[in-house]
Design a protein around this motif. Sequence first.
Motif, PDB file in Angstrom:
ATOM      1  N   GLY A   1     -18.338  27.341  55.698  1.00  0.00           N
ATOM      2  CA  GLY A   1     -18.790  26.347  56.648  1.00  0.00           C
ATOM      3  C   GLY A   1     -19.957  25.535  56.127  1.00  0.00           C
ATOM      4  O   GLY A   1     -20.188  24.407  56.551  1.00  0.00           O
ATOM      5  N   ILE A   2     -20.717  26.121  55.187  1.00  0.00           N
ATOM      6  CA  ILE A   2     -21.886  25.461  54.606  1.00  0.00           C
ATOM      7  C   ILE A   2     -21.829  25.572  53.097  1.00  0.00           C
ATOM      8  O   ILE A   2     -21.573  26.652  52.551  1.00  0.00           O
ATOM      9  N   VAL A   3     -22.044  24.465  52.409  1.00  0.00           N
ATOM     10  CA  VAL A   3     -22.130  24.428  50.954  1.00  0.00           C
ATOM     11  C   VAL A   3     -23.550  23.997  50.595  1.00  0.00           C
ATOM     12  O   VAL A   3     -24.056  23.010  51.134  1.00  0.00           O
TER      13      VAL A   3
ATOM     14  N   GLU B   1     -33.061  22.072  52.939  1.00  0.00           N
ATOM     15  CA  GLU B   1     -32.461  21.248  53.994  1.00  0.00           C
ATOM     16  C   GLU B   1     -31.668  20.071  53.442  1.00  0.00           C
ATOM     17  O   GLU B   1     -30.544  19.800  53.864  1.00  0.00           O
ATOM     18  N   SER B   2     -32.242  19.333  52.491  1.00  0.00           N
ATOM     19  CA  SER B   2     -31.563  18.135  51.994  1.00  0.00           C
ATOM     20  C   SER B   2     -30.468  18.452  50.981  1.00  0.00           C
ATOM     21  O   SER B   2     -29.778  17.543  50.526  1.00  0.00           O
ATOM     22  N   GLY B   3     -30.284  19.728  50.633  1.00  0.00           N
ATOM     23  CA  GLY B   3     -29.193  20.122  49.752  1.00  0.00           C
ATOM     24  C   GLY B   3     -28.074  20.832  50.476  1.00  0.00           C
ATOM     25  O   GLY B   3     -27.148  21.347  49.840  1.00  0.00           O
ATOM     26  N   THR B   4     -28.129  20.878  51.813  1.00  0.00           N
ATOM     27  CA  THR B   4     -27.174  21.646  52.608  1.00  0.00           C
ATOM     28  C   THR B   4     -26.128  20.740  53.227  1.00  0.00           C
ATOM     29  O   THR B   4     -26.449  19.841  54.008  1.00  0.00           O
ATOM     30  N   PHE B   5     -24.880  20.976  52.879  1.00  0.00           N
ATOM     31  CA  PHE B   5     -23.740  20.244  53.435  1.00  0.00           C
ATOM     32  C   PHE B   5     -23.112  21.105  54.542  1.00  0.00           C
ATOM     33  O   PHE B   5     -22.772  22.261  54.318  1.00  0.00           O
ATOM     34  N   TYR B   6     -22.954  20.510  55.737  1.00  0.00           N
ATOM     35  CA  TYR B   6     -22.396  21.226  56.884  1.00  0.00           C
ATOM     36  C   TYR B   6     -21.009  20.685  57.214  1.00  0.00           C
ATOM     37  O   TYR B   6     -20.814  19.458  57.247  1.00  0.00           O
ATOM     38  N   ARG B   7     -20.077  21.573  57.530  1.00  0.00           N
ATOM     39  CA  ARG B   7     -18.851  21.092  58.177  1.00  0.00           C
ATOM     40  C   ARG B   7     -19.243  20.580  59.567  1.00  0.00           C
ATOM     41  O   ARG B   7     -19.920  21.270  60.325  1.00  0.00           O
TER      42      ARG B   7
END
Length: 232
Positions: free
Chosen positions: A105-107, A135-141
């Motif tokens: 769910g998170i990359v 925070e700025s490196g976290t990709f959320y579905r």
Amino acid sequence: MILVHDRGSDRLDATLASLRAQRGVETERIGASLNAAAAADFAARSADIAVPPDAAPAPDRTSAINRALRAATGEWVLVLTSGDRLVGDLVLSECLNWMRKTEAGIVVAEVACDDGRIVKMAAAANPIAGPFLPESGTFYRRTLFAENGDFDAACGPAAAYEFHLRLWKSRIRFKPIPLRAVATDRLPGDEAPRWAACRAERLARRRYFSFGRAWRWDLAALLGCLRPGRRS
């Protein structure tokens, strides 16, 4: 792509330049502005940034991000603040290749700070110890927000930490990837007063861990506020 504009026009220019340089991927860009002046600045500097219509300015950074989330339609969400820059013109395309190969769910990619710090998710993350994702490196579905709620503005500067704990407790899978995606002039937590950041972190931690488990980490955060220098 959600862009938070709260650090001045020159920093926004650097962020927009890194976005415009991206190749091999299309992005939906939504502005998270805290006031009418920031919204106007978005409109003046880039016609392809959508600013969600709202009569009242967002009262804080977290509320502005939540407003932008409700306007998003893409599969993945990345939150950048003015001053953040994507590293290389193919970095979003490279991150997307990793996303296609995972059901997480998170990359989580790495973030490099201009003062030399490198922030990433540890291979053996310890969520109770404090913020464990850049925070700025976290990709959320994007579906995670519909299923688990928005960032909680009541947690102030620890809103992202609280959301990450919420997902971790819900057994959402986190996937660190070996890519440095973002460079930044400062991290979001650097801008909050130390004591406010410490109190917010404690509030987030106590929502998910008992006093018996949390007190050591509350104390460690408190001692960190007493040490000179910036929190890392």
